[in-house]
Design an enzyme around this catalytic site. Structure first.
Site, PDB file in Angstrom:
ATOM      1  N   ASP A 296       0.871  -1.176   0.000  1.00  0.00           N
ATOM      2  CA  ASP A 296       0.000   0.000   0.000  1.00  0.00           C
ATOM      3  C   ASP A 296       0.907   1.225   0.000  1.00  0.00           C
ATOM      4  OD1 ASP A 296      -2.098   1.758   0.025  1.00  0.00           O
ATOM      5  OD2 ASP A 296      -3.164   0.816   1.683  1.00  0.00           O
TER       6      ASP A 296
HETATM    7  C1  BGC Z   1      -5.076   3.299   0.054  1.00  0.00           C
HETATM    8  C2  BGC Z   1      -5.161   2.341  -1.109  1.00  0.00           C
HETATM    9  C3  BGC Z   1      -4.971   3.090  -2.399  1.00  0.00           C
HETATM   10  C4  BGC Z   1      -3.627   3.809  -2.361  1.00  0.00           C
HETATM   11  C5  BGC Z   1      -3.292   4.589  -3.612  1.00  0.00           C
HETATM   12  C6  BGC Z   1      -3.843   4.161  -0.014  1.00  0.00           C
HETATM   13  O1  BGC Z   1      -3.936   5.200   0.916  1.00  0.00           O
HETATM   14  O2  BGC Z   1      -5.108   2.586   1.264  1.00  0.00           O
HETATM   15  O3  BGC Z   1      -6.394   1.681  -1.099  1.00  0.00           O
HETATM   16  O4  BGC Z   1      -5.068   2.231  -3.486  1.00  0.00           O
HETATM   17  O5  BGC Z   1      -3.654   4.721  -1.272  1.00  0.00           O
HETATM   18  O6  BGC Z   1      -4.078   5.708  -3.722  1.00  0.00           O
END
Ligand code: BGC
Length: 717
Positions: free
Chosen positions: A264
């Site tokens: 993530d």
């Molecule tokens: C989120 C993800 C997301 C990623 C990219 C993170 O803060 O938890 O679900 O895909 O950001 O935006």
């Protein structure tokens, strides 16, 4: 001796194959493709290899032009392709051609209980992602809804692992059929946003296998997902992105995952531990790109002999393997994609129409009959609020979004007058202060009209990534508003627009008509109007229980939300959602699976071919469903099983199958449920295996978990 059902022999075998194959992502590729991967890797410098293992901007991975390797493009998110973000900061790039199709959010998809719609959504998202030149779409979000307060519930789907797994499988199959990789997220136990970047989650093996893992397992084994996003939190003491048990033992070896693990954004914490545990691609770290854990530090680790270069090769093979599967090296054979077509918009309409849940319909107040209606009061900020651009990473720059008020106006035409009053004002959260003047104005309007609809609920100040809701209350003084409107006009319908449970106990008993309409995508307003006016017969069912109050629900009853000292123990174990309510005999306001229709359905007595079944068989159960009302409509027949004789306690009942069936008024149809006996097993964490002991199993057929219509008992040999 007790017969035991062992599901893991095959995966254990797979594990051996995997460990030894070296190029794990190349397993399902042809010999020619595997050869190409090996040849490409053999031509790369260590620097080039490592450049493929981390982002070189917010959502891209470096190209290696001299070897014909293009850059890899990633994009959020689960219910639409996110607008283009600047390469080096989080601002939007300001493009004028990146408005996209906006689908109902995750909970709404699950509420449709329509697997075909999940597949269709995957296909549409794949087509739009391709059109935008994206390779990996960051979704679906499949974490279990454990608490009504989790800010991301709206993005996720359900409290029930079977329902989530079914939706996930079809969604990923649809998406990947368009040559776009799914990145199923967030693995694992990101079930709250409070302290998400630091909290350490503990749960039993049983809760893991029965509740929190099934959607990921289905994503891997049924849908063949090409990638998985690791969660921010820790699991049993280790960050998910560097958790050897989660990544290697469980996912790769036990479940046979052969795709790539993507961190993530800003969820990586180390070089060595992450590399060894199995992370493949580091994204979003809050440092200059060459200072990422998987950048210069990874090169140095290999040079110092801390990591073998063969480990880097395996990760690179994973990335190249994913590119092969997406036909990135064969652009002519790759799906081209399209954007904002009428078919895509129609898909969002269908999804919205099938997601709306009719919770209550006293005296058949719904549907409203335009012929009997001269004026309709439409009340509430949610009548005019657009929700697409909210919730953080899943926000969508929608091409358009029809609000409930616009939808009603579109559909009413000149048939009756629609008058609007705001009733409450969105303000800083948390805010529960009623606005007296707005309430008085709304009540006066309701009194003057034939009927009133209050568009109440939440918005993405509450249903949002990065923070949980403070409580379950309807904010902005909506309770006072709803009560005042009902008092002014008893012919009032409340529509809740929200992605997670809210407290409705203060008005539920007073209101004759109650609908749940979600953040329902770009066509949400039209779909809602069609349900209110009877063009669409509602067929959605709640994908989570609606408690009377927060303390009723599993995590909160046990005081285990959001944990303390950055640690949360899932003491509720497998008793999540209706498993908790049913087993401990707690009556929610509306149960899991609940949803009424404008018609009625009758369930015949179910039949099975025989009484006794052995472990290797498929249980076949037949019943006839009849639409006995005067309208066409769809019913979701839910099959729960109850195992009263297991060695370990099991939930009172568990969903094991469902069918959504459309029947014309007066029509009947025979439904056949086929389910492998193995799917009735539970995870015995003392013995560390899936087990189903011989004995009695009750099969319960119902219109919701609280409205069981028929039962038939079978015996397991
Ligand atoms: C989120 C993800 C997301 C990623 C990219 C993170 O803060 O938890 O679900 O895909 O950001 O935006």
């Amino acid at each position: 001796m007790k017969a035991k059902f062992r599901l893991f022999c095959l995966t254990a075998l797979l594990m051996l194959v995997n460990i030894n194959s070296g190029l794990y992502a190349a397993d399902k590729l042809s010999g020619k493709e595997e050869k190409k991967i090996r040849s490409l890797i053999s031509k790369m410098s260590l620097e080039e290899k490592v450049s493929l293992l981390h982002g070189n901007s917010k959502f891209y991975v470096e190209a290696i032009p001299r070897l014909g390797i293009p850059e890899l493009a990633l994009s959020d998110g689960p219910h639409g392709v996110r607008a283009e973000i600047n390469r080096d900061n989080w601002n939007y790039a300001g493009w004028t051609n990146d408005s996209s199709t906006y689908f109902p959010t995750g909970t709404a998809l699950a509420a449709s209980w329509n697997i075909d719609l999940a597949r269709l959504r995957g296909e549409v998202l794949g087509e739009e992602a391709r059109f935008r030149g994206k390779d990996i779409l960051l979704g679906p979000g499949v974490n279990i809804i454990r608490s009504p307060l989790c800010g991301r519930n709206f993005e996720y789907m359900s409290e029930d692992p079977y329902l989530v797994a079914q939706m996930t499988t079809a969604y990923i199959q649809g998406l990947q059929s368009r040559d776009v990789a799914a990145c199923v997220k967030h693995y694992i136990a990101n079930n709250q946003e409070t302290d998400r970047a630091t909290v350490d989650v503990n749960m039993s093996d049983r809760a893991l296998h029965e509740i929190y893992l099934p959607a990921f397992k289905a994503a891997v084994q049924e849908a063949g997902t090409y990638s998985i996003m690791t969660a921010y939190n820790k699991f049993r003491g280790f960050w998910c992105a560097e958790n050897p048990y989660l990544l290697d033992s469980l996912m790769r070896q036990e479940l046979g995952f052969d795709g790539i693990f993507v961190s993530d954004w800003n969820g990586t914490h180390s070089t060595l531990a992450s590399a060894r545990a199995g992370l493949d691609l580091e994204m979003g770290t809050d440092k200059p790109y060459n200072e990422y854990y998987f950048a210069q530090a990874l090169i140095d680790a290999v040079r110092k002999g801390e990591l073998p270069e063969s480990l880097i090769d395996r990760k690179v093979a994973g990335i190249l393997g994913l590119m092969m599967k997406l036909k990135i090296f064969d652009p002519a054979g790759r799906f081209e994609g399209s954007m904002n077509t009428p078919e895509h918009q129609q898909a969002t309409y269908r999804s919205a129409a099938e997601s709306i849940v009719l919770l209550k319909n006293e005296d058949n107040i719904l549907p409203l009959d335009p012929a009997q209606l001269k004026s309709l009061a439409v009340i509430g900020d949610n009548a005019i609020r657009k929700h697409s651009f909210g919730g953080q990473s899943s926000e969508i720059k929608a091409l358009y979004e029809v609000t409930p008020l616009e939808g009603l106006k579109n559909r009413a035409g000149a048939q009756f007058e629609i008058r609007f009053a705001r009733g409450y004002q969105k303000s800083q959260r948390p805010s529960n202060r009623p606005d007296r003047a707005l309430i008085d104005e709304a009540a006066a309007l309701a009194a003057q009209c034939d009927a009133a609809v209050v568009m109440a609920g939440l918005n993405h100040d509450y249903d949002t990534e990065s923070r949980d809701k403070p409580d379950m209350a309807l904010p902005y003084g909506q309770l006072e508003l709803i009560r005042a409107v009902i008092k002014a006009n008893p012919k009032t319908i409340v529509v809740i627009i929200a992605g997670s449970a809210v407290d409705m106990s203060g008005f539920n008993y007073r209101v004759p008509g109650l609908l749940w309409a979600w953040y329902n995508g770009m066509e949400g307003g039209n779909a809602l109007a069609d349900v209110l006016l009877g063009k669409i017969n509602p067929s959605g069912k709640m994908p989570f229980s609606l408690p009377v109050c927060l303390d009723q629900s599993n995590a909160h009853a046990l005081g285990e939300f959001p944990g303390r000292n950055r640690q949360v123990d899932f003491f509720d174990d497998i008793f999540v959602g209706y498993r908790w309510f049913d087993t401990y005999n707690i009556a929610p306001l509306y149960p899991f699976g609940h949803g009424l229709s404008y018609t009625q359905f009758e369930y015949s007595k179910p039949r099975v071919d025989k009484e006794e079944w052995s472990m290797d068989e498929k249980l076949r159960l037949r019943m006839v469903l009849s639409n006995t009302g005067r309208r066409d409509g769809a019913e979701v027949v839910q099959l729960y099983v109850s195992d009263p004789e297991s060695e370990l306690p099991r939930p009172l009942k568990e969903l094991k199958a469902f069918q959504k069936v459309f029947l014309k008024a007066g029509e009947s149809r025979e439904l056949v449920f086929e389910l492998p006996l193995g799917s009735l097993a539970y995870y015995n964490d003392i013995k560390q295996e899936w087990l189903l002991e011989p004995g009695l199993i009750n099969c319960l057929l119902g219109s919701s978990s609280g409205d069981l219509r028929q039962q038939i008992n079978i015996k397991v040999k």
